[in-house]
Scaffold this motif. Structure first.
Motif, PDB file in Angstrom:
ATOM      1  N   ARG A  55       0.853  -1.198   0.000  1.00 13.54           N
ATOM      2  CA  ARG A  55       0.000   0.000   0.000  1.00 13.54           C
ATOM      3  C   ARG A  55       0.885   1.243   0.000  1.00 13.54           C
ATOM      4  O   ARG A  55       1.851   1.330   0.757  1.00 13.54           O
ATOM      5  N   SER A  56       0.544   2.233  -0.838  1.00 14.16           N
ATOM      6  CA  SER A  56       1.418   3.385  -1.037  1.00 14.16           C
ATOM      7  C   SER A  56       0.596   4.668  -1.083  1.00 14.16           C
ATOM      8  O   SER A  56      -0.503   4.682  -1.645  1.00 14.16           O
ATOM      9  N   VAL A  57       1.134   5.751  -0.501  1.00 17.76           N
ATOM     10  CA  VAL A  57       0.476   7.057  -0.500  1.00 17.76           C
ATOM     11  C   VAL A  57       1.507   8.137  -0.817  1.00 17.76           C
ATOM     12  O   VAL A  57       2.718   7.914  -0.715  1.00 17.76           O
ATOM     13  N   VAL A  58       1.017   9.317  -1.181  1.00 17.05           N
ATOM     14  CA  VAL A  58       1.875  10.490  -1.367  1.00 17.05           C
ATOM     15  C   VAL A  58       1.573  11.469  -0.243  1.00 17.05           C
ATOM     16  O   VAL A  58       0.407  11.727   0.079  1.00 17.05           O
ATOM     17  N   ILE A  59       2.628  12.007   0.382  1.00 20.65           N
ATOM     18  CA  ILE A  59       2.461  12.924   1.505  1.00 20.65           C
ATOM     19  C   ILE A  59       3.257  14.208   1.280  1.00 20.65           C
ATOM     20  O   ILE A  59       4.171  14.254   0.447  1.00 20.65           O
ATOM     21  N   ARG A  60       2.867  15.245   2.006  1.00 20.00           N
ATOM     22  CA  ARG A  60       3.580  16.524   2.005  1.00 20.00           C
ATOM     23  C   ARG A  60       4.447  16.564   3.264  1.00 20.00           C
ATOM     24  O   ARG A  60       3.937  16.505   4.393  1.00 20.00           O
ATOM     25  N   VAL A  61       5.751  16.661   3.113  1.00 20.90           N
ATOM     26  CA  VAL A  61       6.659  16.784   4.255  1.00 20.90           C
ATOM     27  C   VAL A  61       6.708  18.250   4.664  1.00 20.90           C
ATOM     28  O   VAL A  61       7.107  19.106   3.871  1.00 20.90           O
ATOM     29  N   ASN A  62       6.286  18.559   5.890  1.00 21.07           N
ATOM     30  CA  ASN A  62       6.266  19.956   6.333  1.00 21.07           C
ATOM     31  C   ASN A  62       6.789  20.142   7.756  1.00 21.07           C
ATOM     32  O   ASN A  62       6.585  21.184   8.369  1.00 21.07           O
ATOM     33  N   GLU A  63       7.495  19.130   8.281  1.00 20.90           N
ATOM     34  CA  GLU A  63       7.970  19.201   9.662  1.00 20.90           C
ATOM     35  C   GLU A  63       9.253  18.395   9.822  1.00 20.90           C
ATOM     36  O   GLU A  63       9.513  17.458   9.063  1.00 20.90           O
ATOM     37  N   ARG A  64      10.087  18.786  10.783  1.00 22.29           N
ATOM     38  CA  ARG A  64      11.275  18.021  11.135  1.00 22.29           C
ATOM     39  C   ARG A  64      10.904  16.972  12.180  1.00 22.29           C
ATOM     40  O   ARG A  64      10.049  17.180  13.035  1.00 22.29           O
ATOM     41  N   GLY A  65      11.602  15.854  12.144  1.00 18.23           N
ATOM     42  CA  GLY A  65      11.377  14.783  13.095  1.00 18.23           C
ATOM     43  C   GLY A  65      11.295  13.467  12.321  1.00 18.23           C
ATOM     44  O   GLY A  65      11.555  13.436  11.125  1.00 18.23           O
ATOM     45  N   PRO A  66      10.923  12.378  12.965  1.00 16.15           N
ATOM     46  CA  PRO A  66      10.684  12.234  14.401  1.00 16.15           C
ATOM     47  C   PRO A  66      11.981  12.157  15.182  1.00 16.15           C
ATOM     48  O   PRO A  66      13.038  11.895  14.610  1.00 16.15           O
ATOM     49  N   ALA A  67      11.889  12.363  16.494  1.00 12.53           N
ATOM     50  CA  ALA A  67      13.080  12.433  17.339  1.00 12.53           C
ATOM     51  C   ALA A  67      13.341  11.143  18.087  1.00 12.53           C
ATOM     52  O   ALA A  67      14.221  11.102  18.931  1.00 12.53           O
TER      53      ALA A  67
END
Length: 313
Positions: A100-112
């Motif tokens: 299963r595959s999706v496209v996402i918008r990366v808008n944050e740093r992390g995870p820590a």
């Protein structure tokens, strides 16, 4: 959590959220190298990024909080936190157990926490089928041309991006006597998600048109991928390893093997090509669970081998 990383980076400090509480269009950020629990991360405009690892899911406490590039986290959007990819960028994330595959918008740093390869919003994790499990074996691939397009849109009317940079010499992590690992709060039971927004926001004259190769909408001048998934062929039977490092120098490989041997962990060496250069990968595994991989990674990092990471192969 991703916000813990964000707050630790003065160079990437998130702007204050708007008084209305509505999402902002965000700005383009890359950022300088930063260190978490003794491990250095190097943000960059890497449009060839393609990595595997263990993915996590945002906790409920992130809802409504500002991201590093000035957006507001909404668990119903197809967004994610990533340690090094440009903010914003688009990436394809695939569940290596199911395809299963999706496209996402990366808008944050992390995870820590625990060297996770990415942390997905609640909706994205639901579509990949691992929201209740909290973790999954994932592949993360940046969508290069699409990411360049939304980067151009985010740059419009904003200052130039802060690119990854140092004082002239790359910082190196020193060996540590212990590892400090942040924990991600559990999401707990979740209510059904409301429908994704259907309306498109107004695009200003200075904006760059959104990519036409990814289904989505423009909301508050941000391109948001549609909450949709596709099934891709995967090999199945993917196994978890701790990759201690990848070496082009025999002496460095021998030094790392000697350090690993003191931990009582059996390690194996395999050859992989980096461009046209053969590299020797030192790995521990396969490991039978995410928890076991986390424990082994902690041992390796404590030994000062801070290039180590969890991978799936």
């Amino acid at each position: 959590m991703a916000l813990a990383v964000a707050l630790s980076l003065a160079a990437c400090a998130a702007p204050e959220p708007p008084a209305s509480g509505l999402p902002t269009s965000g700005v383009y950020r890359v950022g300088k190298p930063y260190q978490i629990a003794g491990v250095w991360y190097y943000p960059s405009e890497d449009f060839k990024y393609d990595e595997t690892g263990i993915g996590s899911v945002y906790g409920a406490g992130a809802q409504g909080k500002p991201t590093v590039n000035g957006e507001i986290h909404d668990p119903n959007e197809m967004t994610a936190a990533h340690p090094t990819l440009p903010l914003p960028s688009l990436a394809r994330v695939t569940n290596l157990d199911t395809g299963r595959s999706v496209v996402i918008r990366v808008n944050e740093r992390g995870p820590a926490a625990n060297n996770r390869v990415i942390m997905l919003s609640r909706r994205a994790a639901q579509l990949l089928g691992y929201e209740q499990a909290d973790t999954a074996k994932l592949r993360v691939q940046i969508l290069a041309e699409e990411s360049r397009q939304i980067a151009a849109a985010a740059r419009a009317g904003t200052p130039p991006p802060v690119l990854a940079e140092t004082d002239g010499t790359a910082p190196k992590a020193a060996p540590r006597s212990k590892i400090e690992v942040a924990s991600l709060p559990g999401a707990g039971p979740l209510a059904p998600l409301p429908p994704a927004p259907k309306g498109e926001g107004q695009v200003g004259a200075a904006d760059v048109p959104p990519p036409t190769t990814v289904a989505g909408t423009v909301v508050e001048r941000r391109f948001l991928p549609a909450p949709a998934s596709v099934d891709l062929p995967v090999r199945g039977g993917s196994r978890i390893y701790v990759q201690v490092g990848s070496y082009g120098n025999a002496q460095n490989l021998a030094r790392a093997r000697a350090q690993v041997s003191t931990l009582g962990q059996p390690a194996q060496v395999s050859t992989a090509m980096l461009g046209k250069q053969p590299m020797q990968r030192l790995r521990i595994g396969p490991l039978d669970s995410v928890e076991r991989a986390d424990a082994v990674l902690a041992q390796v990092l404590q030994a000062g081998l801070t290039d180590a990471k969890i991978i799936v192969d």
